[in-house]
Design an enzyme around this catalytic site. Structure first.
Site, PDB file in Angstrom:
ATOM      1  NE  ARG A  68     119.070 120.982  36.935  1.00 29.91           N
ATOM      2  CZ  ARG A  68     118.246 120.781  37.963  1.00 29.91           C
ATOM      3  NH1 ARG A  68     118.605 121.118  39.202  1.00 29.91           N
ATOM      4  NH2 ARG A  68     117.069 120.237  37.769  1.00 29.91           N
TER       5      ARG A  68
ATOM      6  CG  HIS B 203     116.430 125.089  35.173  1.00 30.52           C
ATOM      7  ND1 HIS B 203     115.878 124.401  36.229  1.00 30.52           N
ATOM      8  CD2 HIS B 203     116.965 124.149  34.370  1.00 30.52           C
ATOM      9  CE1 HIS B 203     116.077 123.100  36.068  1.00 30.52           C
ATOM     10  NE2 HIS B 203     116.745 122.920  34.946  1.00 30.52           N
TER      11      HIS B 203
ATOM     12  CG  ASP C  77     113.159 136.718  32.352  1.00 29.94           C
ATOM     13  OD1 ASP C  77     113.552 135.626  32.850  1.00 29.94           O
ATOM     14  OD2 ASP C  77     111.950 137.016  32.293  1.00 29.94           O
TER      15      ASP C  77
ATOM     16  CG  ASN D 177     113.229 126.010  38.818  1.00 34.67           C
ATOM     17  OD1 ASN D 177     114.127 125.624  38.086  1.00 34.67           O
ATOM     18  ND2 ASN D 177     112.445 127.014  38.546  1.00 34.67           N
TER      19      ASN D 177
ATOM     20  CG  HIS E 245     123.593 116.337  32.311  1.00 38.80           C
ATOM     21  ND1 HIS E 245     122.469 115.735  31.791  1.00 38.80           N
ATOM     22  CD2 HIS E 245     123.162 117.509  32.863  1.00 38.80           C
ATOM     23  CE1 HIS E 245     121.415 116.511  32.008  1.00 38.80           C
ATOM     24  NE2 HIS E 245     121.814 117.589  32.651  1.00 38.80           N
TER      25      HIS E 245
ATOM     26  CG  ASP F 163     135.789 114.564  32.076  1.00 36.93           C
ATOM     27  OD1 ASP F 163     134.546 114.454  31.938  1.00 36.93           O
ATOM     28  OD2 ASP F 163     136.418 113.932  32.946  1.00 36.93           O
TER      29      ASP F 163
HETATM   30  C1  HEM Z   1     118.639 118.308  27.637  1.00 39.57           C
HETATM   31  C2  HEM Z   1     117.743 118.382  28.584  1.00 39.57           C
HETATM   32  C3  HEM Z   1     118.094 118.353  30.038  1.00 39.57           C
HETATM   33  C4  HEM Z   1     117.451 117.624  30.984  1.00 39.57           C
HETATM   34  C5  HEM Z   1     116.268 116.711  30.766  1.00 39.57           C
HETATM   35  C6  HEM Z   1     118.117 117.859  32.239  1.00 39.57           C
HETATM   36  C7  HEM Z   1     117.736 117.320  33.449  1.00 39.57           C
HETATM   37  C8  HEM Z   1     118.464 117.415  34.610  1.00 39.57           C
HETATM   38  C9  HEM Z   1     118.094 116.810  35.864  1.00 39.57           C
HETATM   39  C10 HEM Z   1     116.823 116.028  36.123  1.00 39.57           C
HETATM   40  C11 HEM Z   1     119.093 117.044  36.741  1.00 39.57           C
HETATM   41  C12 HEM Z   1     119.194 116.534  38.178  1.00 39.57           C
HETATM   42  C13 HEM Z   1     118.623 117.487  39.189  1.00 39.57           C
HETATM   43  C14 HEM Z   1     118.572 116.840  40.539  1.00 39.57           C
HETATM   44  O1  HEM Z   1     117.929 115.804  40.651  1.00 39.57           O
HETATM   45  O2  HEM Z   1     119.181 117.375  41.494  1.00 39.57           O
HETATM   46  C15 HEM Z   1     120.081 117.811  36.054  1.00 39.57           C
HETATM   47  C16 HEM Z   1     121.240 118.245  36.612  1.00 39.57           C
HETATM   48  C17 HEM Z   1     122.113 119.092  35.993  1.00 39.57           C
HETATM   49  N1  HEM Z   1     121.947 119.672  34.750  1.00 39.57           N
HETATM   50 FE1  HEM Z   1     120.614 119.152  33.357  1.00 39.57          FE
HETATM   51  N2  HEM Z   1     119.154 118.719  32.025  1.00 39.57           N
HETATM   52  C18 HEM Z   1     119.176 119.049  30.702  1.00 39.57           C
HETATM   53  C19 HEM Z   1     120.026 119.954  30.098  1.00 39.57           C
HETATM   54  C20 HEM Z   1     120.987 120.670  30.774  1.00 39.57           C
HETATM   55  C21 HEM Z   1     121.689 121.814  30.238  1.00 39.57           C
HETATM   56  C22 HEM Z   1     121.416 122.439  28.871  1.00 39.57           C
HETATM   57  C23 HEM Z   1     122.568 122.207  31.193  1.00 39.57           C
HETATM   58  C24 HEM Z   1     123.534 123.359  31.168  1.00 39.57           C
HETATM   59  C25 HEM Z   1     124.071 123.845  30.078  1.00 39.57           C
HETATM   60  C26 HEM Z   1     122.433 121.294  32.303  1.00 39.57           C
HETATM   61  C27 HEM Z   1     123.213 121.306  33.426  1.00 39.57           C
HETATM   62  C28 HEM Z   1     123.015 120.479  34.521  1.00 39.57           C
HETATM   63  C29 HEM Z   1     123.942 120.396  35.634  1.00 39.57           C
HETATM   64  C30 HEM Z   1     125.292 121.095  35.735  1.00 39.57           C
HETATM   65  C31 HEM Z   1     123.365 119.540  36.574  1.00 39.57           C
HETATM   66  C32 HEM Z   1     123.923 119.166  37.952  1.00 39.57           C
HETATM   67  C33 HEM Z   1     123.328 120.101  38.981  1.00 39.57           C
HETATM   68  C34 HEM Z   1     123.920 119.963  40.362  1.00 39.57           C
HETATM   69  O3  HEM Z   1     124.929 119.303  40.547  1.00 39.57           O
HETATM   70  O4  HEM Z   1     123.330 120.562  41.281  1.00 39.57           O
HETATM   71  N3  HEM Z   1     121.437 120.393  32.029  1.00 39.57           N
HETATM   72  N4  HEM Z   1     119.667 118.038  34.766  1.00 39.57           N
HETATM   73  C1  LIG Z   2     114.747 126.713  45.797  1.00 36.12           C
HETATM   74  C2  LIG Z   2     113.305 126.669  46.063  1.00 36.12           C
HETATM   75  O1  LIG Z   2     112.614 127.663  46.026  1.00 36.12           O
HETATM   76  N1  LIG Z   2     112.819 125.489  46.317  1.00 36.12           N
HETATM   77  C3  LIG Z   2     111.441 125.300  46.548  1.00 36.12           C
HETATM   78  C4  LIG Z   2     110.874 124.431  45.467  1.00 36.12           C
HETATM   79  O2  LIG Z   2     109.538 124.133  45.718  1.00 36.12           O
HETATM   80  C5  LIG Z   2     109.306 123.464  46.937  1.00 36.12           C
HETATM   81  C6  LIG Z   2     107.835 123.094  46.999  1.00 36.12           C
HETATM   82  O3  LIG Z   2     107.040 124.019  46.346  1.00 36.12           O
HETATM   83  C7  LIG Z   2     109.724 124.350  48.112  1.00 36.12           C
HETATM   84  O4  LIG Z   2     109.531 123.655  49.321  1.00 36.12           O
HETATM   85  C8  LIG Z   2     111.197 124.680  47.918  1.00 36.12           C
HETATM   86  O5  LIG Z   2     111.614 125.585  48.916  1.00 36.12           O
END
Ligand code: HEM
Ligand SMILES: CC(=O)N[C@H]1CO[C@H](CO)[C@@H](O)[C@@H]1O
Ligand SMILES: *[C@@H]1O[C@H](CO)[C@@H](O)[C@H](O)[C@H]1NC(C)=O
Ligand SMILES: *[C@@H]1O[C@H](CO)[C@@H](O)[C@H](O)[C@H]1NC(C)=O
Ligand SMILES: *[C@@H]1O[C@H](CO)[C@@H](O)[C@H](O)[C@H]1NC(C)=O
Ligand SMILES: *[C@@H]1O[C@H](CO)[C@@H](O)[C@H](O)[C@H]1NC(C)=O
Ligand SMILES: *[C@@H]1O[C@H](CO)[C@@H](O)[C@H](O)[C@H]1NC(C)=O
Ligand SMILES: *[C@@H]1O[C@H](CO)[C@@H](O)[C@H](O)[C@H]1NC(C)=O
Length: 329
Positions: free
Chosen positions: A61, A65, A73, A95, A193, A255
């Site tokens: 992720r 981002h 970069d 982020n 996801h 999967d």
């Molecule tokens: C298509 C648009 C996408 C949206 C709107 C989106 C949005 C999100 C959001 C909101 C989360 C949850 C973050 C949280 O609440 O902790 C998430 C998690 C995640 N996203 Fe996406 N995402 C997108 C595309 C992608 C892409 C392209 C990748 C990687 C190739 C990706 C990989 C992941 C992964 C692996 C997680 C889990 C993170 C964790 O377990 O800490 N996502 N995403």
């Molecule tokens: C990982 C990181 O930098 N998280 C920051 C995201 O932004 C909030 C609010 O600006 C910070 O409190 C977190 O440390």
């Protein structure tokens, strides 16, 4: 004749410009300048990811981002720049749930000790993301290297470029097309996801306040699943801390079940469920489900390679940061 030569020159120059970013990355770019670099990354990942497998999700992720804001970069890693102060990308809402910055810093220190000032933080993110996913049983993809690090990192650019979980189909399509990615890439990359977790605020409006109407549930979310989330996970719209597996039951396994859930109307975000609302993306999903896991891995790999080359800085652009959190002074 002169006009023709001029015309050919322009065509060649243009095609050169169009393909240059990808052409400048190459496999094993550091073979001469830091031959152990990729091995150092791989060894570190092998040593630490098995103890912290959930980091694999955060790293892929983080790579996404990074690449969606100013290209791949390492702008996502900066803590401070003279133009943005501490309002860098990582402070922007999408982020705030990123982790693993210390892990990247540790890899960077090991590599700096081996060959100072040679290997970019942007390449380190790309390699760590790939190797972590492979170590946890997911797909392998090629990571050509030679990216350089940017010097700008701006929180509002992160907000503007990273798609949000409430995006509908056309907003997602626009977001991806802006980065040179197509609908197939959108379906495949969303497949990430299949691993990882989300915090309630990413989707509670679907449970409690759909379209801004208090109490309304998103009708495109399976109602049994919605009730379950409300009772057991996000008990109110103000829950900012509870985490939910995006692919319940196999959130650590890369999967195809994410795609099966989409067809059962159990995609967690509106952006997930949006993929079933367009006939082109719906047919990609069905095709993936008819194929094998290996087919999915191969297709996913191609999209990751595309994502990893978005607007990369190469040649003498940017710099090789000494510390990933700060631009060189
Ligand atoms: C298509 C648009 C996408 C949206 C709107 C989106 C949005 C999100 C959001 C909101 C989360 C949850 C973050 C949280 O609440 O902790 C998430 C998690 C995640 N996203 Fe996406 N995402 C997108 C595309 C992608 C892409 C392209 C990748 C990687 C190739 C990706 C990989 C992941 C992964 C692996 C997680 C889990 C993170 C964790 O377990 O800490 N996502 N995403
Ligand atoms: C990982 C990181 O930098 N998280 C920051 C995201 O932004 C909030 C609010 O600006 C910070 O409190 C977190 O440390
Ligand atoms: C940079 O910020 C992260 C949080 O975003 C923090 O964990 C890390 O310690 C900071 N790094 C440095 C070198 O200050
Ligand atoms: C950050 O980006 C926004 C939007 O592009 C811009 O308005 C702002 O001036 C930038 N901030 C800095 C400090 O460069
Ligand atoms: C960011 O900078 C501002 C002022 O420049 C300061 O007040 C604030 O504490 C800083 N925040 C962090 C998290 O360092
Ligand atoms: C999708 O979202 C955008 C931005 O919020 C909005 O302008 C557009 O009308 C929406 N499209 C559909 C089909 O709902
Ligand atoms: C519900 O959505 C509306 C419109 O987006 C918003 O103004 C309101 O604050 C939301 N309600 C809650 C409780 O978050
Ligand atoms: C959750 O976050 C929102 C927005 O940041 C905030 O308004 C609310 O107070 C937070 N809720 C709790 C319980 O911390």
């Amino acid at each position: 004749m002169q006009t023709l030569i001029y015309f050919l020159f322009v065509v060649m120059a243009l095609s050169g410009v169009i393909s240059s970013s990808q052409a400048d990355l190459k496999l094993n770019y550091y073979a001469e300048t830091c031959p152990k670099a990729e091995k150092i990354v791989l060894d570190y990942v092998h040593e630490h990811i098995p103890n912290a497998p959930t980091l694999a999700a955060t790293f892929i992720r983080m790579h996404f981002h990074d690449c969606f804001v100013r290209g791949c970069d390492a702008s996502v890693l900066l803590n401070f720049t003279s133009s943005s102060g501490n309002q860098t990308e990582k402070t922007a809402v999408p982020n705030q749930t990123l982790r693993g910055f210390g892990f990247i810093d540790s890899v960077k220190s090991l590599i700096e000790a081996e060959c100072p000032g040679v290997v970019s933080c942007a390449d380190i993110i790309a390699l760590v993301a790939r190797d972590s996913i492979v170590v946890t049983g997911g797909p392998y993809w090629k990571v050509p290297t030679g990216r350089r690090d940017g010097t700008i990192s701006n929180a509002s650019e992160a907000l503007a470029n990273i798609p949000a979980p409430n995006f509908n189909f056309s907003a997602l399509q626009t977001s991806f097309v802006n980065k040179g990615l197509d609908l197939k890439d959108l379906v495949l990359l969303s497949g990430a996801h299949t691993i990882g977790i989300a915090h309630c605020p990413a989707f509670t409006s679907r449970l409690y306040n759909f379209s801004g109407i208090p109490g309304k549930e998103d009708p495109s979310l399976d109602s049994e699943y919605a009730e379950n989330l409300k009772e057991k996970k996000c008990k109110s719209i103000n829950d900012n801390t509870t985490i939910v597996e995006m692919d319940p039951g196999s959130f650590r396994t890369f999967d195809l079940s994410y795609y099966s859930l989409l067809l059962k109307r159990r995609g967690l975000f509106e952006s997930d469920s949006a993929l079933t609302k367009n006939s082109i993306t719906l047919s990609y999903i069905k095709k993936l489900l008819q194929g094998s896991l290996q087919d999915f891995f191969q297709e996913f790999a191609l999209s990751m390679e595309k994502m990893g080359s978005i607007q990369v800085l190469t040649g003498s652009a940017g710099e090789i940061r000494k510390h990933c959190a700060f631009v060189n002074s």
